[in-house]
Structure formats: C-alpha cells, structure tokens
Design an enzyme around this catalytic site. Structure first.
Site, PDB file in Angstrom:
ATOM      1  N   PRO A  84      34.387  33.252  52.574  1.00 33.88           N
ATOM      2  CA  PRO A  84      34.339  33.865  51.233  1.00 33.88           C
ATOM      3  C   PRO A  84      34.202  35.383  51.329  1.00 33.88           C
ATOM      4  CG  PRO A  84      32.830  31.991  51.384  1.00 33.88           C
ATOM      5  CD  PRO A  84      33.311  32.266  52.764  1.00 33.88           C
ATOM      6  N   GLY A  85      34.880  36.073  50.431  1.00 30.26           N
ATOM      7  CA  GLY A  85      34.743  37.522  50.325  1.00 30.26           C
ATOM      8  C   GLY A  85      35.607  38.324  51.267  1.00 30.26           C
ATOM      9  N   THR A  86      36.516  37.680  52.001  1.00 29.45           N
ATOM     10  CA  THR A  86      37.328  38.420  52.969  1.00 29.45           C
ATOM     11  C   THR A  86      38.600  38.994  52.371  1.00 29.45           C
ATOM     12  OG1 THR A  86      38.253  36.284  53.648  1.00 29.45           O
ATOM     13  CG2 THR A  86      36.477  37.186  54.984  1.00 29.45           C
ATOM     14  N   GLY A  87      38.917  38.672  51.124  1.00 27.72           N
ATOM     15  CA  GLY A  87      40.065  39.308  50.467  1.00 27.72           C
ATOM     16  C   GLY A  87      41.262  38.414  50.269  1.00 27.72           C
ATOM     17  N   LYS A  88      41.077  37.110  50.221  1.00 29.91           N
ATOM     18  CA  LYS A  88      42.218  36.204  50.037  1.00 29.91           C
ATOM     19  C   LYS A  88      42.838  36.387  48.658  1.00 29.91           C
ATOM     20  CE  LYS A  88      39.691  32.593  50.897  1.00 29.91           C
ATOM     21  NZ  LYS A  88      38.419  33.272  51.222  1.00 29.91           N
ATOM     22  N   THR A  89      42.011  36.390  47.623  1.00 26.87           N
ATOM     23  CA  THR A  89      42.527  36.588  46.270  1.00 26.87           C
ATOM     24  C   THR A  89      43.085  37.989  46.097  1.00 26.87           C
ATOM     25  OG1 THR A  89      40.842  35.032  45.480  1.00 26.87           O
ATOM     26  CG2 THR A  89      41.945  36.375  43.832  1.00 26.87           C
ATOM     27  N   HIS A 104       3.383  40.146  65.786  1.00 28.22           N
ATOM     28  CA  HIS A 104       4.567  39.273  65.809  1.00 28.22           C
ATOM     29  C   HIS A 104       5.846  40.109  65.937  1.00 28.22           C
ATOM     30  CE1 HIS A 104       6.808  35.556  64.481  1.00 28.22           C
ATOM     31  NE2 HIS A 104       7.701  36.502  64.214  1.00 28.22           N
ATOM     32  N   GLU A 105       6.003  41.089  65.061  1.00 33.35           N
ATOM     33  CA  GLU A 105       7.228  41.892  65.080  1.00 33.35           C
ATOM     34  C   GLU A 105       7.295  42.757  66.327  1.00 33.35           C
ATOM     35  OE1 GLU A 105       9.522  41.250  63.106  1.00 33.35           O
ATOM     36  OE2 GLU A 105       8.363  40.007  61.736  1.00 33.35           O
ATOM     37  N   HIS A 136       8.847  40.704  69.092  1.00 33.13           N
ATOM     38  CA  HIS A 136      10.323  40.689  69.061  1.00 33.13           C
ATOM     39  C   HIS A 136      10.884  41.961  69.692  1.00 33.13           C
ATOM     40  CE1 HIS A 136      10.755  37.032  66.825  1.00 33.13           C
ATOM     41  NE2 HIS A 136      10.109  37.484  65.754  1.00 33.13           N
TER      42      HIS A 136
END
Length: 680
Positions: free
Chosen positions: A232-237, A453-454, A457
C-alpha cells in the site's frame, strides 16, 4: 443566458400530482359541497331550530337520516337576525345545523309550520356523502400509501445506483466513471517519481494505444491487461492516473467493490455493462482498483462458505476479459496489494499478460519522491534531501508525502517562516514512534529502568558488526512506547544468518540490561520479545537456518489448507530450536553488557539527565564504533565528495566565508542533529 434561465425552471415531478389529489380529497371531506362557495354555518340546539322556523327564518331544510342531523338555510333578509352580521360576511347561503332524535317528529313539525304559513320552503333529504368518502380513504389509503412509498424508495435507489433514469431497473448498470481526453485528470508520468521500471511498463501500454501499427507490423499483439502489484502507498493508483492523463483515450475507472451488491446477479451484470461501454469507446483503458475484492480465488470446496454471487461476478469478468467475444482495443489495468489471493485463472496470460511490481522505493527513488513533494513546501538551506532519504528506509511514497506535510505542520505550529531540517526529523520521529508524551507521570524508579533498558539496546548495537547504526536514543514516551532507540537500517537485498542473529542480540539488550543492573525484569520488553520470537521462528521454519532442521522451508501459501505442513514432532523440534537460539543470543547480550558495564551505566545516567542522546554522545563514551556499516561508508563518501566540490567552488568564486558555512552544514550533518537536545 436564455439557456441558463431555462435550466433554472423547476422540473416536473409526479409528487406534485399526488399532493394535489391528496389536498383535494381532504378539502372535499372537511369542507363538503356546500362550504365550497364560502357560506357560513353555525351549530344550534333543536329548540333554537324550531324557534327560527316558527319565526319564518328558514328558506330550505335538508335532513341527513344517517347522521341524524339537518341543515336549515336562512332567508337572506333574516341573516343578520341569526348570525348577527350581514350577508357580505356570511355568504349568500348560510345555514345552521342541529341534531334530532326522530325523523318523524321533524317531519311532523315541518308540516305543522307549513300549514301555519311559517315555513314556505322545501324539505329535502341527503345521503351520507362525507362518511362514504372517509370510508373509501380508510379502505384504500394504506394501499395508496404503500404504492407511493415503494415508488419513492425505488426512485431513490435507482438515482443513487446509476444516475436516476430508470430507477431500480438501472441497478445492474456499471458504476465506472469515464474520463475523456482533456478532463480534470492532469497527472502525467512526470508527477510519478521513482518506479522507473513500472513507469516504463505502463508507458509502453500508452504507446501501444497511440501507435499500434508500430507493433502489429512486426506480428506482435497489444497486451490485453496489466496488473499493478505492490504494498500500500507505493503509487499504483497514481500510475493509473498518469496513464489516464497521458493516453489520450477514454479511461474507465472503478473499484473492485463497485461490482459487489446485495442483489443476486448484479455484479455480473455490471461487468457485462462495463465491457459493453468500453467496446463502444474502443480504443480505451479500463482500470479496476483493488481487484482482490472481486477476483479472490474461488473456493475448491463450496460447502466451506463459498460466495456464489462473488464467484459469478468473477466468472463474468474472466469471460469478458478473454472469452469467445473480442475485446480488441480494450486494455485492462488493475491494482492490488494482495496478488497471492487472486484466482489463478485471472492471472494467466491472455487476461493479465503482465504483472508490474511496484515495490517500496529504494534510496535514490526516495530522493526523487522527496523532491516532488518538497516543491510546494517552503524549506530553508538546512534541509538535506539525501539525509531525509537515508532517514526514511522502508517508507512508501504515501509515507514520504505524509512526512513533508507533517514537517510543514510542525514548522507552522512553532510560527516559523520556513520548514527546517529539525522539523523534518521531528516529523519522521512523529510518524515512526508517535506523539511525544512528556506529561506522562512516571516514578524515578521507572525512569531509571527505562534508561537502563534503552542504554542496553544502544550499547549492544554499538559493538555488533551487523547491527544497524544507531541514530539516537530517547526515554521520552511516544505513543504506547515508554522509550525508543532509533537506527538507520541498511537496505539489504538478502539477509545472512549472522546479520539476523546480531539484530536479535541487540533487540534482547534491553531485557538483559534490566536483569543485570535493575535486579528484576519488567513488561517493558514485551515488544522486543515479540519481534525476537517472530524472527527466530521465521529463521527456523521458513529460512532453514536451524542445526536440527537445516535447508527446509515449511511455508504454506494454500489458504484453504487448515493443517500444518509438518508433524507434531517437527513442531516440538522447532520450539526447542527457537528457545535455544534466543537463549544463546540473550547470554551473548549479557556478556557484552558485563564487558562494557561502566560505559553502559554512564550512558544510562546521560539519558536520565538529557532524556535524548545521539550517536555522537555514545561515541564519546565508547569511542569510535569498531564496525563501519555500508550505509555509513556511503554517507562518509558522499559527505567527502560534497566537501571537496564545494571547497573547490569556494576557491574559484573567491567567496570563502559563505562557502565555508555550506561545507560545515554538509560535513557536520550528524553534529547538527545534536541541537535537538534544546527542544527537550
């Protein structure tokens, strides 16, 4: 002007006739035939009636036996005596009404008054006209009301379904909207950034329609259909709109859901009507958006809930696209993000000859998309399109448009005259992580747990070769997350086992830091554990990256198969392998944290102090990262090339101060991000 005036005239409607008839019947019932002329009437007692007759005021008496009432019409010369006003106000034939008990007594009284010379008029009788009309309305009124409501709702359904004319009989007509050349579609291929391969495919379709002889002379045939497939949202329409704007031929556009209707057979009828209209306008293009709504694979077992109406619509579509009939000059474009659910008969050559993949844009395509969406935005010199493209991996064209719009809104919220670099960074953070919630109440112990916690990471990812480069770490709550670490993912075409294990280890760093430095674990690592578990099962069940189940993929794409493609024994082996893999990476994370615990604690304290820290701050604590990722190499090489070019330009132009500032912006791009601490 005369034509405009004529258009303003009210259109004739059958409702007018219905209302006129209804008001006429009501008037006849309530007013009666005598009241139509406007004559006055008054109700009196029977004794008053006898007095008026005895005085000679009566000109005519009319008896209604069914209702036991009578009317006495007053002589013109006696109107004022009875009504206390002149004939101008009462009319020419005013009367009084009264009720009686026996017709015989009234007749006897009238005969006596005639003999006495007091009454010289006529005595007449009338039928029950008012009640007859009321009974007729009572009998046929519900039927007439039902017919009226049925006609009204059928006209509304017909008008909403296909333009009004014909009412409910047009429900099977196509809802496709046709665009002719020169209409309101102004999108061209220049407005579609990136997607070079997809644009080339659809440009050939436009060229087929404009110059078919070029291809038919060599024995080629014009493709009958093309299917645009992508997330969705890649520009097909958008690509379909560009085809409509460039082709210069009639363009029919509709959604797959427009074929679906509650009435049986309507979908197939609309398919046939659509292709009938298209053949009349040939050459033309038909675009069906979200075709999976009607083209989903037909059930192999009808007893398991197959939708007959949807399957009939699909059968009609298959026949029209490539059946015994001819569709020369009609090209079908369709778009879907669920191509795996489409029926195999719909995807075969002869119906959709081409499947055009419209994938998520890569780095260079994201740059082009940003340039398109930045045209209407007032940006300042600090905005670097290359940096924005690198900061948005995995973003679709719609996401990038949302970033540009969100950045403009953020700048306007701070009363800025231009949109700056920090506004775009804040917009990316807003879209990925959610809105900052600085007012969320947390205890000091909770803040310290989140910071540790962060920091876990950030520490683990800093010392792993294949972990994504760190951008920043924050303990400011965003959305549902209490803290977050931002990375710059590498765009890989394939992913190795070592890369996936390093990412898994970095993801487990937060939980490991809690256990080692807080003394207990919390629910804050739930999202990390979910990601790690899915990744481990994917590596073992699908990618064949297990020691006990090597080179085996258990992926099954059959949506009608309700059984696992492996035995319970294999499932137990998978569970054991997943648990073993996660425990190994968890222990690896704990070992790394134990090795660098002093730096980790300093990082956590810095997080508690600033709430947001960047990669430069981590580098000051741990030193330069021992591993340089591919994206970092690209960033450094691009920065060096730009610095050399601009330095050379500054020497030639003899404008050293201005050019030095530009070079600083480009080379110091990362350092400039650290000014984000000011907004915190």
């Amino acid at each position: 002007m005369e034509q405009d005036k004529n258009n303003k005239k009210p259109k004739f409607s059958m409702s007018w006739i219905y209302m006129l008839v209804l008001f006429g019947l009501m008037g006849m019932y309530f007013l009666g035939g005598d009241a139509v002329g406007g004559s006055a009437s008054r109700k009196v007692s029977y004794d008053e009636f006898k007095t008026y007759v005895n005085k000679g005021y009566a000109s005519k008496i009319v008896i209604n036996k069914d209702e036991s009432t009578l009317k006495m019409y007053v002589n013109p010369q006696n109107i004022r005596d009875v009504f206390k006003q002149g004939a101008k106000n009462t009319g020419k034939s005013p009367f009084v009404t009264t009720e009686f008990g026996s017709v015989d007594k009234v007749e006897t009284f009238v005969e006596a008054e005639k003999k006495a010379g007091k009454f010289k008029g006529e005595l007449n009788y009338e039928n029950k006209r008012g009640n007859d009309l009321f009974n007729i309305l009572l009998s046929f009124g519900p039927i007439l009301l039902f017919i009226f409501l049925w006609l009204y709702f059928m006209r509304r359904m017909g008008g909403g379904g296909s333009g009004g004319a014909g009412g409910v009989f047009n429900v099977g007509k196509s809802k496709a909207k046709m665009y002719e050349k020169g209409t309101d579609i102004n999108v061209t291929f220049k407005d579609v950034a990136g997607q070079a391969g997809a644009k080339q495919e659809v440009q050939e379709i436009v060229d087929f329609l404009k110059n078919p002889k070029k291809y038919t002379d060599l024995g080629g045939k014009i493709p009958k259909g093309a299917l645009l497939v992508g997330p969705p949202g890649t520009g097909k329409t958008l690509l379909a709109k560009a085809v409509a704007g460039e082709a210069g031929v009639p363009f029919f556009s509709m959604s797959g859901s427009d074929f679906v209707e509650m009435f049986v057979g309507v979908g197939a009828s609309r398919v046939r009507d659509l292709f009938r209209q298209a053949k009349e306008k040939s050459p033309c293009i038909i675009f069906i958006d979200e075709i999976d709504a009607v083209g989903r694979a037909r059930s192999k077992n009808p007893a398991m809930g197959g939708n007959d109406e949807r399957e009939n619509t699909l059968n009609a579509l298959l026949t029209e696209m490539d059946g015994f009939g001819t569709n020369s000059g009609v090209i079908i474009l369709a778009a879907t993000n669920r191509a795996d659910m489409l029926d195999s008969a719909l995807l075969r050559a002869g119906r959709f000859d081409r499947q055009i993949n419209v994938d998520l844009p890569d780095l260079n395509e994201r740059k082009e998309i940003f340039k398109v969406h930045l045209k209407p935005v007032k940006i300042d010199a600090s905005v670097d399109v290359d940096m924005l493209a690198r900061q948005t991996p995995g973003f679709s064209g719609a996401d990038i448009a949302n970033v540009c719009n969100e950045a403009a809104l953020i700048a306007a919220r701070h009363n800025k005259s231009h949109v700056g670099r920090q506004d775009f960074l804040d917009a990316v953070d807003r879209i990925i992580g959610g809105l900052e919630k600085k007012t969320k109440v947390m205890t000091e112990g909770e803040r310290r747990t989140i910071a540790l916690h962060e920091a876990g990471h950030a520490t683990i990812s800093w010392f792993l070769e294949h972990a994504n480069p760190l951008v920043k770490v924050s303990i400011v709550p965003r959305g549902r997350a209490l803290g977050a670490a931002w990375y710059m993912p590498e765009e890989r075409q394939i992913t190795t086992k070592e890369e996936m294990l390093d990412e898994m280890c970095a993801t487990l760093g937060g939980r490991a830091a809690e256990e080692m430095f807080v003394g207990h674990i919390s629910t804050g690592a739930m999202n990390d554990l979910e990601r790690v578990t899915k990744s481990a099962y994917g590596m073992i069940a699908y990618a064949g990256m297990s020691d006990r189940l090597p080179n085996i993929c258990y992926y099954n794409n059959n949506e009608y198969n309700f059984q696992k493609p492996y035995s319970e024994t294999t499932a137990k082996i998978m569970d054991d392998e997943v648990l073993k893999m996660i425990n190994e990476q968890y222990q690896r994370a704990k070992n790394l944290l134990n090795e660098h615990k002093e730096g980790h604690n300093r990082l956590a304290e810095l997080l508690l102090e600033r709430e947001v820290i960047f990669a430069e701050d981590v580098e000051k604590i741990f030193g330069k990262r021992p591993w340089i990722s591919r994206s970092e190499e690209i960033m450094e090489s691009q920065g060096a090339n730009k610095a050399d070019d601009e330095a050379q330009a500054s020497i030639e132009d003899k404008n050293q101060p201005a050019e030095d500032s530009d070079v600083k912006d480009e080379n110091g791009g990362k350092a400039e991000v650290s000014t984000g601490d000011e907004k915190v």
